[in-house]
Design a protein around this motif. Sequence first.
Motif, PDB file in Angstrom:
ATOM      1  N   TYR A 176      -9.676 -18.362 -13.073  1.00 38.14           N
ATOM      2  CA  TYR A 176      -8.397 -18.718 -12.453  1.00 38.14           C
ATOM      3  C   TYR A 176      -7.576 -17.468 -12.152  1.00 38.14           C
ATOM      4  N   TYR A 177      -7.534 -16.535 -13.120  1.00 35.92           N
ATOM      5  CA  TYR A 177      -6.719 -15.331 -12.939  1.00 35.92           C
ATOM      6  C   TYR A 177      -7.256 -14.471 -11.801  1.00 35.92           C
ATOM      7  N   GLU A 178      -8.548 -14.156 -11.828  1.00 33.12           N
ATOM      8  CA  GLU A 178      -9.120 -13.281 -10.807  1.00 33.12           C
ATOM      9  C   GLU A 178      -9.040 -13.916  -9.424  1.00 33.12           C
ATOM     10  N   ARG A 179      -9.241 -15.224  -9.350  1.00 34.58           N
ATOM     11  CA  ARG A 179      -9.171 -15.905  -8.059  1.00 34.58           C
ATOM     12  C   ARG A 179      -7.740 -15.845  -7.508  1.00 34.58           C
ATOM     13  N   THR A 180      -6.761 -15.988  -8.411  1.00 30.84           N
ATOM     14  CA  THR A 180      -5.353 -15.924  -7.998  1.00 30.84           C
ATOM     15  C   THR A 180      -4.975 -14.516  -7.558  1.00 30.84           C
ATOM     16  N   VAL A 181      -5.423 -13.507  -8.304  1.00 30.75           N
ATOM     17  CA  VAL A 181      -5.147 -12.114  -7.927  1.00 30.75           C
ATOM     18  C   VAL A 181      -5.716 -11.824  -6.543  1.00 30.75           C
ATOM     19  N   THR A 182      -6.937 -12.295  -6.297  1.00 31.74           N
ATOM     20  CA  THR A 182      -7.580 -12.077  -4.997  1.00 31.74           C
ATOM     21  C   THR A 182      -6.748 -12.686  -3.873  1.00 31.74           C
ATOM     22  N   ALA A 183      -6.239 -13.906  -4.091  1.00 34.08           N
ATOM     23  CA  ALA A 183      -5.412 -14.567  -3.072  1.00 34.08           C
ATOM     24  C   ALA A 183      -4.101 -13.813  -2.852  1.00 34.08           C
ATOM     25  N   CYS A 184      -3.486 -13.337  -3.926  1.00 30.52           N
ATOM     26  CA  CYS A 184      -2.214 -12.609  -3.800  1.00 30.52           C
ATOM     27  C   CYS A 184      -2.408 -11.290  -3.045  1.00 30.52           C
ATOM     28  N   LEU A 185      -3.454 -10.540  -3.409  1.00 25.35           N
ATOM     29  CA  LEU A 185      -3.706  -9.271  -2.733  1.00 25.35           C
ATOM     30  C   LEU A 185      -4.037  -9.496  -1.258  1.00 25.35           C
ATOM     31  N   ASN A 186      -4.752 -10.567  -0.976  1.00 27.53           N
ATOM     32  CA  ASN A 186      -5.058 -10.879   0.416  1.00 27.53           C
ATOM     33  C   ASN A 186      -3.769 -11.173   1.190  1.00 27.53           C
ATOM     34  N   ALA A 187      -2.873 -11.923   0.565  1.00 28.65           N
ATOM     35  CA  ALA A 187      -1.593 -12.230   1.208  1.00 28.65           C
ATOM     36  C   ALA A 187      -0.775 -10.955   1.407  1.00 28.65           C
ATOM     37  N   ARG A 188      -0.802 -10.052   0.428  1.00 25.57           N
ATOM     38  CA  ARG A 188      -0.050  -8.804   0.543  1.00 25.57           C
ATOM     39  C   ARG A 188      -0.568  -7.951   1.692  1.00 25.57           C
ATOM     40  N   LEU A 189      -1.878  -7.969   1.916  1.00 27.04           N
ATOM     41  CA  LEU A 189      -2.483  -7.102   2.925  1.00 27.04           C
ATOM     42  C   LEU A 189      -2.388  -7.642   4.348  1.00 27.04           C
ATOM     43  N   LEU A 190      -2.024  -8.900   4.511  1.00 25.39           N
ATOM     44  CA  LEU A 190      -2.017  -9.504   5.850  1.00 25.39           C
ATOM     45  C   LEU A 190      -1.211  -8.696   6.864  1.00 25.39           C
ATOM     46  N   PRO A 191       0.051  -8.333   6.579  1.00 21.44           N
ATOM     47  CA  PRO A 191       0.805  -7.581   7.600  1.00 21.44           C
ATOM     48  C   PRO A 191       0.277  -6.162   7.804  1.00 21.44           C
ATOM     49  N   ILE A 192      -0.306  -5.557   6.763  1.00 19.77           N
ATOM     50  CA  ILE A 192      -0.790  -4.174   6.881  1.00 19.77           C
ATOM     51  C   ILE A 192      -2.027  -4.105   7.765  1.00 19.77           C
ATOM     52  N   ILE A 193      -3.000  -4.960   7.506  1.00 22.53           N
ATOM     53  CA  ILE A 193      -4.239  -4.902   8.285  1.00 22.53           C
ATOM     54  C   ILE A 193      -3.978  -5.356   9.717  1.00 22.53           C
ATOM     55  N   ARG A 194      -3.025  -6.271   9.877  1.00 18.10           N
ATOM     56  CA  ARG A 194      -2.681  -6.711  11.231  1.00 18.10           C
ATOM     57  C   ARG A 194      -2.098  -5.545  12.035  1.00 18.10           C
ATOM     58  N   GLU A 195      -1.196  -4.790  11.405  1.00 18.87           N
ATOM     59  CA  GLU A 195      -0.590  -3.639  12.074  1.00 18.87           C
ATOM     60  C   GLU A 195      -1.648  -2.609  12.462  1.00 18.87           C
ATOM     61  N   LEU A 196      -2.590  -2.345  11.530  1.00 17.78           N
ATOM     62  CA  LEU A 196      -3.641  -1.368  11.823  1.00 17.78           C
ATOM     63  C   LEU A 196      -4.514  -1.821  12.982  1.00 17.78           C
ATOM     64  N   LEU A 197      -4.998  -3.066  12.920  1.00 18.77           N
ATOM     65  CA  LEU A 197      -5.932  -3.524  13.943  1.00 18.77           C
ATOM     66  C   LEU A 197      -5.271  -3.620  15.312  1.00 18.77           C
ATOM     67  N   LEU A 198      -4.007  -4.028  15.357  1.00 15.99           N
ATOM     68  CA  LEU A 198      -3.309  -4.060  16.640  1.00 15.99           C
ATOM     69  C   LEU A 198      -3.131  -2.650  17.196  1.00 15.99           C
ATOM     70  N   ALA A 199      -2.844  -1.681  16.305  1.00 13.88           N
ATOM     71  CA  ALA A 199      -2.694  -0.297  16.749  1.00 13.88           C
ATOM     72  C   ALA A 199      -4.025   0.266  17.235  1.00 13.88           C
ATOM     73  N   VAL A 200      -5.111  -0.040  16.492  1.00 12.73           N
ATOM     74  CA  VAL A 200      -6.442   0.427  16.908  1.00 12.73           C
ATOM     75  C   VAL A 200      -6.807  -0.157  18.272  1.00 12.73           C
ATOM     76  N   LYS A 201      -6.504  -1.440  18.456  1.00  8.58           N
ATOM     77  CA  LYS A 201      -6.786  -2.071  19.746  1.00  8.58           C
ATOM     78  C   LYS A 201      -6.009  -1.385  20.869  1.00  8.58           C
ATOM     79  N   ALA A 202      -4.766  -0.963  20.560  1.00  9.48           N
ATOM     80  CA  ALA A 202      -3.959  -0.271  21.570  1.00  9.48           C
ATOM     81  C   ALA A 202      -4.584   1.080  21.922  1.00  9.48           C
TER      82      ALA A 202
END
Length: 658
Positions: A176-202
Amino acid sequence: MSYILGIDTGGTYTDGVLLNFEDKAVVAKAKAFTTPQDLTLGIEECLNNLGKIAPEKVGMVALSTTLATNAIVEGRGGKVGLILIGKRKPAGVLPAQKCSLVPGGHDLYGIPFADLDTQELRKVIAQMRGEVDTLAISGNLSNRNPDHENQAREIVQKEWDVPVVCAHELSSKLGYYERTVTACLNARLLPIIRELLLAVKAVLKKHCLEAPVMVVKGDGSLISEEKAFARPVETILSGPAASVVGATFLTGLETVMTLDMGGTTTDIGIVQNKRWRMNEKGAVVAGWRTHVNTAEITTFGIGGDSYIRVEGESYIRGSQKEKLHIGPLRVRPLSVVSMRYPNLVEELKAIQGKHAVYQGQDVDCWLMLKHPQNPESLRPEEQAIVRALEDGAHNVLALERRIKDYLSPLALRSLEQAQIIGRAAFTPTDVLHCLGLLQTWNRAASLEGARILAQHYGCGSESFAARCLEQITRSLGLTVLQSIALKQGYSLTAAADPNFNFLMGPVLKPKQADHDFSVRVGLNYPIAAIGAPVAAYLPDVGGLLHSEIIIPEHSEVANAVGAAVGKVSERVTAIIKPGFKVHAPWGYETYMELEDARNSILTKGRERVLENARQAGVFNPEVVVNHDVFSCETDFGTVFVSEALEIVASGYILSGDH
């Protein structure tokens, strides 16, 4: 003819290769310095250095990146709201800014403890609205039955336009703990990876490259940019995984140790019979244990940009405490920075004698990386440092004179952590320049750095550089032995056992006269060494360990090659428990017969992975089924415990006649 453009953003360099897909040959390659303050700058320079690329010939762009790993380590990312479903919260600290528990959840057999409390859920949503950037939803044993997580997401999406991550979509494992940590870290990274990939596409659009973009996962396979947008946590340890893929591809070996020495770290993987070990427990990043599948790679804090420091006044041969330390902190080499700021050589020459510097060394220099967006928000001592560095880089003693006041080490550290300023100091790269083994940058700055540190060490400059090279060689030899020990479940460190040097001393220092015995070790397979500095270090490491060292062609851009030759891999895992209960990503099901349960998983799982592979653009995917049956013997015969099925579809997104 079709090409694949592979790009790897490492801690020091951003590498690029253009690979001919048909014959898997490197057509062009280039390097540029990575720009941590804005990764797209380094990527654009790398593409410019590759030369003219015919856009119509590029069928795919593959990217391996350190961004997700670094963001977790540095605590960057979006503010996460966590909605837990069940009777209790998982034990331990969680990487979320807001956390609430909603009644519901399931037991080990997928049966609900209670109905999902939708009224309480709506209260929690109202409390978190406007307070967080993303939401993670994690239900107790949602990997056994994801129904409550799916219900919660539907309610959230009806009431609030916010990115939502469900834990069961990222992990089918217990924990339960590790699965929750994975979900939280994924949520934290959403805006960061989106910014990178949009910039790379540009950046790619500037070069008229409109091919699909794929991203390397931590297991070495590729996912589409759409999947990376949704599941960025799967890209942690992307760079080290690409190094394993690249090294095995360039050598063509089936069993080999891969050693990737970069600017910041040395990453080691072991491949046996074309397969590398996977981290079955899940990757650990910055102390957070996750359920992210990654290649089993050991990372050590020694690279071409490692900070070399001298502790104390001198080193007495035979002393138990070494005064020379290399790594794990990464800095910029003096030889590199002084190419842009030649004034540093004169400032270093002016240092005569020994000068005490709090939390640093008198050889250290500082430079501006980016101007602060809000200078007025900085503390006065930070503003003074920024003003003193506006005209260029300066040695720490010169910087202190320019400020005409106390130089705050806390201010230096906070500006460095914010990547507003950076440190240049003596590194292994400078060692190679001193000894004439590398002639790429400004040797004069390296020589001055060696002279200053040699005074503190108590020897001449040339002897000091040779001593550094010797210690780097031994450290790399030790990392190889530690990797093998870890693979076999042992810990081989001086910290774990102070008597460790009894055996390691004769191995790593065979020429030392006071040893009473000798030890000869040798690997049963070769070491494939990749990375810009390995040609200078690894031959001596091979001699120390009596092992074959292979440095393949294009080794300096092997990570980018690994990104380019990676396959897309889509997988589904499902479990059958007693009573023929099926726990799968698509839901919880029960059957009357084991064969019916198994056939349902195979049918639905195959459909799902093939559809995912098709959406990713995979040409002619290969489907493999991994099947494990767990049972136990009793006085009454064999008793069924569980059955696990993993369905994997993999392949390339280009065909030979693309």
